[in-house]
Design an enzyme around this catalytic site. Structure first.
Site, PDB file in Angstrom:
ATOM      1  N   ASP A 145       0.726  -1.170  -0.100  1.00  0.00           N
ATOM      2  CA  ASP A 145       0.128  -0.067   0.070  1.00  0.00           C
ATOM      3  C   ASP A 145       0.946   1.333  -0.081  1.00  0.00           C
ATOM      4  O   ASP A 145       0.563   2.086  -0.596  1.00  0.00           O
ATOM      5  CB  ASP A 145      -0.728   0.066   1.353  1.00  0.00           C
ATOM      6  CG  ASP A 145      -2.042  -0.823   1.067  1.00  0.00           C
ATOM      7  OD1 ASP A 145      -2.872  -1.065   2.036  1.00  0.00           O
ATOM      8  OD2 ASP A 145      -2.088  -1.431  -0.012  1.00  0.00           O
ATOM      9  N   ALA A 146       2.003   1.173   0.682  1.00  0.00           N
ATOM     10  CA  ALA A 146       2.866   2.293   0.848  1.00  0.00           C
ATOM     11  C   ALA A 146       3.364   2.721  -0.490  1.00  0.00           C
ATOM     12  O   ALA A 146       3.518   3.963  -0.802  1.00  0.00           O
ATOM     13  CB  ALA A 146       3.798   2.018   1.886  1.00  0.00           C
ATOM     14  N   SER A 179     -12.850   6.537  -2.072  1.00  0.00           N
ATOM     15  CA  SER A 179     -11.653   6.194  -1.545  1.00  0.00           C
ATOM     16  C   SER A 179     -11.386   7.172  -0.554  1.00  0.00           C
ATOM     17  O   SER A 179     -12.008   8.439  -0.682  1.00  0.00           O
ATOM     18  CB  SER A 179     -10.697   5.593  -2.173  1.00  0.00           C
ATOM     19  OG  SER A 179     -10.474   6.415  -2.949  1.00  0.00           O
ATOM     20  N   GLU A 187     -11.510   5.952  14.158  1.00  0.00           N
ATOM     21  CA  GLU A 187     -11.869   4.426  14.076  1.00  0.00           C
ATOM     22  C   GLU A 187     -10.523   3.649  13.476  1.00  0.00           C
ATOM     23  O   GLU A 187      -9.991   4.258  12.658  1.00  0.00           O
ATOM     24  CB  GLU A 187     -13.075   4.267  13.294  1.00  0.00           C
ATOM     25  CG  GLU A 187     -12.919   4.579  11.964  1.00  0.00           C
ATOM     26  CD  GLU A 187     -14.298   4.276  11.271  1.00  0.00           C
ATOM     27  OE1 GLU A 187     -14.632   3.126  10.973  1.00  0.00           O
ATOM     28  OE2 GLU A 187     -15.232   5.254  11.123  1.00  0.00           O
ATOM     29  N   LYS A 205      -8.255   1.624  10.982  1.00  0.00           N
ATOM     30  CA  LYS A 205      -8.676   1.488   9.463  1.00  0.00           C
ATOM     31  C   LYS A 205      -8.366  -0.081   9.428  1.00  0.00           C
ATOM     32  O   LYS A 205      -7.269  -0.595   9.138  1.00  0.00           O
ATOM     33  CB  LYS A 205      -7.797   2.295   8.596  1.00  0.00           C
ATOM     34  CG  LYS A 205      -7.829   2.264   7.317  1.00  0.00           C
ATOM     35  CD  LYS A 205      -6.858   2.932   6.341  1.00  0.00           C
ATOM     36  CE  LYS A 205      -7.088   3.147   4.829  1.00  0.00           C
ATOM     37  NZ  LYS A 205      -6.897   1.495   4.562  1.00  0.00           N
ATOM     38  N   CYS A 249      10.443 -22.617 -18.123  1.00  0.00           N
ATOM     39  CA  CYS A 249      10.548 -23.568 -19.200  1.00  0.00           C
ATOM     40  C   CYS A 249      11.854 -23.320 -20.437  1.00  0.00           C
ATOM     41  O   CYS A 249      11.825 -23.788 -21.272  1.00  0.00           O
ATOM     42  CB  CYS A 249       9.317 -22.769 -20.072  1.00  0.00           C
ATOM     43  SG  CYS A 249       9.464 -21.028 -20.752  1.00  0.00           S
ATOM     44  N   CYS A 301       5.143 -21.894 -21.531  1.00  0.00           N
ATOM     45  CA  CYS A 301       5.762 -21.596 -20.174  1.00  0.00           C
ATOM     46  C   CYS A 301       4.823 -22.254 -19.231  1.00  0.00           C
ATOM     47  O   CYS A 301       3.733 -22.007 -19.038  1.00  0.00           O
ATOM     48  CB  CYS A 301       6.124 -20.125 -19.849  1.00  0.00           C
ATOM     49  SG  CYS A 301       6.584 -19.992 -18.153  1.00  0.00           S
TER      50      CYS A 301
END
Length: 673
Positions: free
Chosen positions: A34-35, A83, A115, A117, A413, A434
């Site tokens: 995420d960072a 978001s 709250e 996360k 492969c 492959c």
């Protein structure tokens, strides 16, 4: 005016962000933390803020998220599931409050609901007259997937609301997750029988919600915290965020017991520090806190941006680190052929978890870090997901430390590994043969935009490969009804339908066949350009890189990938087998008028209804035009679709020729493009 290098960086960032959005939100298979994603997104936002002329309607900053899966029916959210913007330090948080007070024109203290996360999966639950009628995933924020049957298996989700006084229609939003204790149990049970081991609780929760068989979902013991509401019809809720949550709890929902209302951003910082100190005592994954303005009238006055509300922010926890030894590096092949170096480490505990492997992402990252096998390295767990090496303790380097070398051949492969100069990712070129790419290449080959084999979905492809009935796309056309009817959930009628669908798929088009081969960087638009330019498949498969670069929209990187793909003998063998199986298409007429618009510069703006802007761009380039992103006195023509903005105004100011979509389509029809 942005330079070419800035414009290219913006384009590259958008492509990379869209790719990771697809992996994270649609496939539940993130390859970066995420960072790292936050850094990419912030860089794009900064560039667009400094160069507003580069902002386009399809930029990731102008939309909510990523595309939904197609396994479930689509659901259109009546109100977007937005978001959150991120804060990474206290300065960011104080800036957040400053913006709020400025917009509200107040100096009074602001109350916030704080709250944890939760690192889970956002869902929408719709109730009518108190009964659960629909559950949906967030999807791209405007369109999600209907997962009602799976939602119904979650015991913390009331099928009928308790009490009374609830609105006639009420949409409740929450985060579905798997508790850490349950997650450990799931992986232990899977490991004991050789089953799939999940990388983290979020992936386990997302995969569980997307099970087509709700009985499997029920076994995963999902749970949910609700965090707010969407649609509210014919009813009234309290006028504060915290009080709304308390009311939802009265109606039977589960809310996080650690939610608090505080006054002022300083108290938000205090809450953040308390949660950071106790995060490992919680029975769920948490990667920060969420801060929301508590008064709902303030929320309405503050409003929302394109993808984020102005009244809420996510304050992320810092990554956790440890120090250990890099013992070795192995190279893994992803299902799309990407070669990823994986660090094998001396086990070390980071944030209460023992880490023995970490991603190095790619060879550019290896070079940037300057890391050698045998080095002492710093490991980071950002967002509690994928560990990575962030730095090297060079003063502890031993004389035995050795360089990390990218292998010349695929470890799966033995096909040639291609690492194009200027590109980050190295890839295996054996796309059709492959083993690591086998399932993905066959799934892609059969997909709707490719050969369109009706009834051959991902699960059936995986089953056919696991049963060793097929090894490459050509094997599909050798399958018999007897073989198919022996598979799980495949009766005689289903087997007959699939063999008939395979037979129908042999009648295709050259662009679809080229796209179906799954050549790296060759999407539908490029496949059409190749088919139109060469006219026949034989000319394409034997073309050298110089010839390929003459095709509009095919540069040196794509040309190299196409040439290497067709150079592989194993790929050629599979292609020959496909043609021998009877795949055929109408003859294409190779274009000879590639220079009709040579020397002209065209600009596209606004939305087109009959084709996408990428498709229009490819057609114009096929006719020899240069398609630019900005209008100048040298622009030949501007094509303006719906909701055209500043580029249209600039064209009018400069007296540039203006066309509508109908005129553009007439041009394409005239030249048969």
């Amino acid at each position: 005016m942005a330079s070419k290098s800035i414009s290219k960086e913006v384009d590259d960032l958008r492509a990379e962000i869209n790719h990771h959005n697809y992996l994270y939100h649609s496939l539940d298979a993130p390859v970066i933390t995420d960072a790292e994603f936050d850094k990419l997104f912030q860089r794009l936002k900064d560039l667009e803020a400094r160069h507003p002329e580069l902002v386009t309607p399809d930029s990731p900053t102008q939309r909510v998220g990523s595309a939904p899966l197609s396994a479930f029916d689509e659901v259109q959210h009546e109100q977007p599931m937005l978001s959150l913007d991120n804060a990474f330090n206290e300065d960011d948080l104080f800036d957040f409050e400053r913006r709020i007070k400025t917009r509200l024109e107040t100096a009074e203290p602001i109350e916030y609901t704080c709250e944890p996360k939760i690192d889970g999966v956002a869902v929408s639950l719709l109730y009518e007259q108190g009964r659960l009628v629909r559950g949906a995933t967030r999807g791209d924020g405007t369109t999600g997937e209907n997962i009602t049957q799976n939602i119904r298996t979650i015991e913390s989700v009331p099928l009928r609301l308790l009490g009374e006084g609830y609105p006639d229609r009420l949409e409740v939003r929450g985060e579905v997750y798997i508790a850490r204790s349950v997650f450990r149990q799931i992986n232990e049970e899977a490991d004991s029988v050789g089953g799939k081991i999940f990388a983290n609780p979020r992936n386990a929760a997302a995969g569980s919600l997307r099970q087509l068989d709700s009985k499997l979902t029920a076994k995963r013991k999902l749970t949910m915290f609700c965090y707010g509401v969407g649609v509210v019809d014919d009813g009234k809720l309290p006028d504060r965020q915290y009080e709304v949550l308390q009311q939802l709890q009265n109606w039977g929902f589960r809310i996080n017991p650690d939610i608090e209302v505080v006054t002022g951003v300083e108290r938000c910082v205090d809450y953040y520090r308390r949660m950071l100190g106790s995060r490992h005592e919680l029975d769920y994954e948490v990667d920060g806190i969420v801060i929301k303005v508590d008064r709902l009238d303030f929320q309405r006055e503050l409003g929302v941006l394109t993808r984020t509300p102005r009244w809420a922010v996510a304050y992320k926890f810092p990554a956790e680190q440890g120090v250990t030894i890099l013992k070795d590096v192995e190279f893994q092949v992803g299902r799309t052929g990407a070669i990823t170096p994986v660090a094998r480490l001396e086990p070390v505990k980071v944030g209460g978890v023992t880490i023995s492997n970490a991603t190095l992402h790619n060879m550019d990252e290896v070079e940037r870090l300057g890391v050698l096998i045998g080095d002492t390295v710093v490991i980071e767990r950002a967002g509690d997901v994928i560990p990575k090496i962030v730095s090297v303790v060079t003063e502890k380097r031993s004389k035995q430390a050795r360089k990390i070398e990218l292998p010349a051949r695929c470890p799966s492969c033995e096909s040639e590994i291609v690492h194009t100069e200027g590109e980050v990712i190295a890839r295996c070129s054996g796309g059709l043969v492959c083993p690591a790419q086998r399932k993905e290449s066959i799934r892609h080959f059969a997909s709707r935009s490719a050969m369109d084999v009706e009834g051959l979905g991902e699960k059936l492809v995986y089953q056919l490969v696991d049963q060793q009935l097929i090894n490459n796309p050509a094997d599909l056309y050798s399958l018999t009804e007897e073989q198919l009817s022996g598979l799980e959930r495949m009766g005689a009628k289903s087997a007959e339908n699939l063999t008939e669908a395979l037979e129908r798929s042999k009648e295709t088009t050259l662009p679809k066949f080229i796209y179906a081969l799954g050549i790296s960087e060759v999407g539908e638009t490029t496949a059409r350009s190749l088919a139109t330019y060469f006219g026949d498949f034989d000319s394409l498969r034997h073309a050298d890189q110089d010839t390929l670069q003459k095709v509009p929209d095919v540069g040196p990187v794509v040309a190299e990938k196409i040439a290497v793909f067709f150079h592989q003998q194993d790929n050629q063998h599979v292609i020959d087998s496909l043609l021998q199986a009877g795949i055929r298409w109408p003859e294409e007429t190779a274009r000879t008028d590639h220079d009709v618009l040579a020397g002209q510069t065209w600009v596209l703006t606004g939305s087109l209804s009959s084709l996408t802007r990428d498709e229009a761009k490819a057609k114009l380039q096929l006719m020899g035009a240069k398609v630019a992103g900005s209008v100048s006195s040298k622009t030949t023509c501007v094509v303006a679709g719906d909701a055209a903005g500043s580029k249209l105004e600039k064209a009018r100011e400069l007296g540039v020729t203006l066309w509508g979509e109908d005129e553009l389509l007439a041009l394409f029809d005239e030249y048969g493009v």
